[in-house]
Design a protein around this motif. Structure first.
Motif, PDB file in Angstrom:
ATOM      1  N   ALA A 170       0.835  -1.204   0.000  1.00 36.56           N
ATOM      2  CA  ALA A 170       0.000   0.000   0.000  1.00 36.56           C
ATOM      3  C   ALA A 170       0.870   1.255   0.000  1.00 36.56           C
ATOM      4  O   ALA A 170       0.598   2.224  -0.722  1.00 36.56           O
ATOM      5  CB  ALA A 170      -0.928  -0.004   1.210  1.00 36.56           C
ATOM      6  N   ALA A 171       1.938   1.217   0.800  1.00 33.57           N
ATOM      7  CA  ALA A 171       2.830   2.376   0.876  1.00 33.57           C
ATOM      8  C   ALA A 171       3.512   2.658  -0.458  1.00 33.57           C
ATOM      9  O   ALA A 171       3.800   3.816  -0.784  1.00 33.57           O
ATOM     10  CB  ALA A 171       3.870   2.157   1.968  1.00 33.57           C
ATOM     11  N   SER A 172       3.773   1.596  -1.224  1.00 29.48           N
ATOM     12  CA  SER A 172       4.433   1.767  -2.520  1.00 29.48           C
ATOM     13  C   SER A 172       3.437   1.952  -3.663  1.00 29.48           C
ATOM     14  O   SER A 172       3.838   2.048  -4.825  1.00 29.48           O
ATOM     15  CB  SER A 172       5.344   0.567  -2.812  1.00 29.48           C
ATOM     16  OG  SER A 172       4.590  -0.629  -2.893  1.00 29.48           O
ATOM     17  N   GLY A 173       2.142   1.968  -3.324  1.00 30.34           N
ATOM     18  CA  GLY A 173       1.125   2.238  -4.329  1.00 30.34           C
ATOM     19  C   GLY A 173       0.699   1.050  -5.160  1.00 30.34           C
ATOM     20  O   GLY A 173       0.058   1.217  -6.196  1.00 30.34           O
ATOM     21  N   HIS A 174       1.008  -0.171  -4.693  1.00 29.98           N
ATOM     22  CA  HIS A 174       0.686  -1.362  -5.490  1.00 29.98           C
ATOM     23  C   HIS A 174      -0.640  -2.005  -5.104  1.00 29.98           C
ATOM     24  O   HIS A 174      -1.145  -2.865  -5.830  1.00 29.98           O
ATOM     25  CB  HIS A 174       1.824  -2.382  -5.394  1.00 29.98           C
ATOM     26  CG  HIS A 174       3.076  -1.932  -6.089  1.00 29.98           C
ATOM     27  ND1 HIS A 174       4.088  -1.261  -5.445  1.00 29.98           N
ATOM     28  CD2 HIS A 174       3.450  -2.025  -7.393  1.00 29.98           C
ATOM     29  CE1 HIS A 174       5.048  -0.979  -6.312  1.00 29.98           C
ATOM     30  NE2 HIS A 174       4.692  -1.420  -7.484  1.00 29.98           N
ATOM     31  N   ARG A 198      -4.606  -0.740  -3.352  1.00 30.04           N
ATOM     32  CA  ARG A 198      -5.399   0.472  -3.151  1.00 30.04           C
ATOM     33  C   ARG A 198      -5.502   0.847  -1.681  1.00 30.04           C
ATOM     34  O   ARG A 198      -5.814   0.007  -0.832  1.00 30.04           O
ATOM     35  CB  ARG A 198      -6.798   0.285  -3.743  1.00 30.04           C
ATOM     36  CG  ARG A 198      -6.756   0.058  -5.248  1.00 30.04           C
ATOM     37  CD  ARG A 198      -8.134   0.110  -5.857  1.00 30.04           C
ATOM     38  NE  ARG A 198      -8.042  -0.023  -7.320  1.00 30.04           N
ATOM     39  CZ  ARG A 198      -8.916   0.474  -8.164  1.00 30.04           C
ATOM     40  NH1 ARG A 198      -9.972   1.135  -7.722  1.00 30.04           N
ATOM     41  NH2 ARG A 198      -8.755   0.321  -9.469  1.00 30.04           N
ATOM     42  N   ALA A 199      -5.230   2.102  -1.404  1.00 30.82           N
ATOM     43  CA  ALA A 199      -5.352   2.606  -0.040  1.00 30.82           C
ATOM     44  C   ALA A 199      -6.785   2.419   0.451  1.00 30.82           C
ATOM     45  O   ALA A 199      -7.741   2.671  -0.273  1.00 30.82           O
ATOM     46  CB  ALA A 199      -4.971   4.082  -0.001  1.00 30.82           C
ATOM     47  N   GLY A 200      -6.921   1.940   1.684  1.00 29.00           N
ATOM     48  CA  GLY A 200      -8.239   1.752   2.269  1.00 29.00           C
ATOM     49  C   GLY A 200      -8.924   0.457   1.913  1.00 29.00           C
ATOM     50  O   GLY A 200     -10.022   0.185   2.400  1.00 29.00           O
ATOM     51  N   SER A 201      -8.286  -0.370   1.067  1.00 28.54           N
ATOM     52  CA  SER A 201      -8.936  -1.625   0.658  1.00 28.54           C
ATOM     53  C   SER A 201      -8.520  -2.819   1.513  1.00 28.54           C
ATOM     54  O   SER A 201      -9.067  -3.906   1.372  1.00 28.54           O
ATOM     55  CB  SER A 201      -8.619  -1.933  -0.813  1.00 28.54           C
ATOM     56  OG  SER A 201      -7.247  -2.273  -0.989  1.00 28.54           O
ATOM     57  N   ALA A 218      -5.665  -4.873  -5.634  1.00 33.19           N
ATOM     58  CA  ALA A 218      -4.478  -4.398  -6.342  1.00 33.19           C
ATOM     59  C   ALA A 218      -4.783  -3.097  -7.079  1.00 33.19           C
ATOM     60  O   ALA A 218      -5.886  -2.898  -7.596  1.00 33.19           O
ATOM     61  CB  ALA A 218      -3.987  -5.454  -7.323  1.00 33.19           C
ATOM     62  N   THR A 219      -3.803  -2.226  -7.132  1.00 33.28           N
ATOM     63  CA  THR A 219      -3.969  -0.966  -7.858  1.00 33.28           C
ATOM     64  C   THR A 219      -4.268  -1.218  -9.334  1.00 33.28           C
ATOM     65  O   THR A 219      -5.020  -0.473  -9.961  1.00 33.28           O
ATOM     66  CB  THR A 219      -2.698  -0.122  -7.715  1.00 33.28           C
ATOM     67  OG1 THR A 219      -2.428   0.077  -6.319  1.00 33.28           O
ATOM     68  CG2 THR A 219      -2.862   1.240  -8.382  1.00 33.28           C
ATOM     69  N   ALA A 220      -3.694  -2.301  -9.867  1.00 28.97           N
ATOM     70  CA  ALA A 220      -3.888  -2.628 -11.281  1.00 28.97           C
ATOM     71  C   ALA A 220      -5.122  -3.492 -11.524  1.00 28.97           C
ATOM     72  O   ALA A 220      -5.290  -4.034 -12.622  1.00 28.97           O
ATOM     73  CB  ALA A 220      -2.649  -3.344 -11.817  1.00 28.97           C
TER      74      ALA A 220
END
Length: 254
Positions: A66-70, A72-75, A196-198
């Protein structure tokens, strides 16, 4: 046919996720495919940008993603708490594990022992140091390679005493479970899921995680040797009041 949700997890949750995915299929039109690999490899693949909808790893591994953006924040959703157990080869004498002293005696008596490369193994190494026996037993320790269950080494007779999360020992043929570590020295890992962000299907991925965290999923979790995770607001670490630094840790990575 709908495109399956794609997930990745560590090996420690492979069995419970298989049962939960099967249960989810009975109430959802969303097909799910979750690949289970070593936790370090799973995190590396997510960081490399592989296309997953959902990621299920140790809690602090999810935090790092999450910290590296991989993811989703809050998920993030905590799913299970997993404790460490001890195994011997089928037919071998079962040691007494009823107290911290009994476990120490069993470790000293073992001709060989093994534990995982994950944080439960790190915590055990610290425990052996606290007991003052680390140097004495070092020549007898057989380190399980990443992704190789400790139980398989025990079943093959390569080690006499194996330490690993109960969920990873339950279904290994050729071993006998001697029991869990006793309360004062138990090591608990929290496993969590996140979108996942993706993710190509983020809403469906969040719905899957909600099901996996629901009370409906609790019986399957217990059948697979793990406990349903409690909300973060409710402290779950049994050893926070301990004066020992080792005991004040909750192990959240694998």
């Amino acid at each position: 046919m709908a495109t399956p949700l794609q997930g990745i997890s560590s090996m420690a949750t492979r069995q419970v996720l298989a049962e939960l995915v099967a249960a989810y299929a009975q109430q959802s039109a969303d097909p799910v495919h979750i690949e289970s690999v070593g936790g370090v490899d799973a995190a590396r693949r997510v960081q490399a940008g592989e296309a997953f909808d959902v990621v299920i790893l140790a809690s602090d591994a999810i935090d790092k993603l999450a910290a590296s953006g991989h993811v989703r924040a809050g998920s993030k959703v905590d799913l299970v708490h997993s404790g460490v157990a001890v195994a011997v080869r089928e037919g071998a004498p079962v040691p007494d594990l009823g107290s911290e002293d009994a476990v120490r005696r069993a470790v000293l008596a073992a001709r060989s022992l093994s534990y995982s490369t994950g944080p439960s193994g790190v915590a055990l190494a610290r425990l052996f140091e606290r007991w003052g026996i680390a140097q004495e037993i070092a020549p007898r320790i057989v380190q399980a390679p990443p992704g190789v269950p400790v139980g398989t080494l025990v079943a093959r007779g390569e080690v006499e005493l194996g330490f690993q999360q109960l969920s990873e020992l339950l279904h290994v043929p050729g071993i006998t479970l001697a029991g869990p570590l006793p309360e004062p020295i138990q090591i608990t890992t929290t496993f969590s899921g996140a979108v996942a962000t993706a993710a190509a299907q983020p809403a469906a991925a969040q719905a899957l995680l909600a099901f996996m965290a629901s009370p409906q999923a609790a019986p399957a979790k217990r059948r697979q040797g793990v406990e349903p995770a409690k909300p973060r607001a409710d402290p779950i670490h049994r050893f926070q009041a301990s004066k020992e630094p080792f005991m004040s840790l909750i192990i959240d990575c694998h």
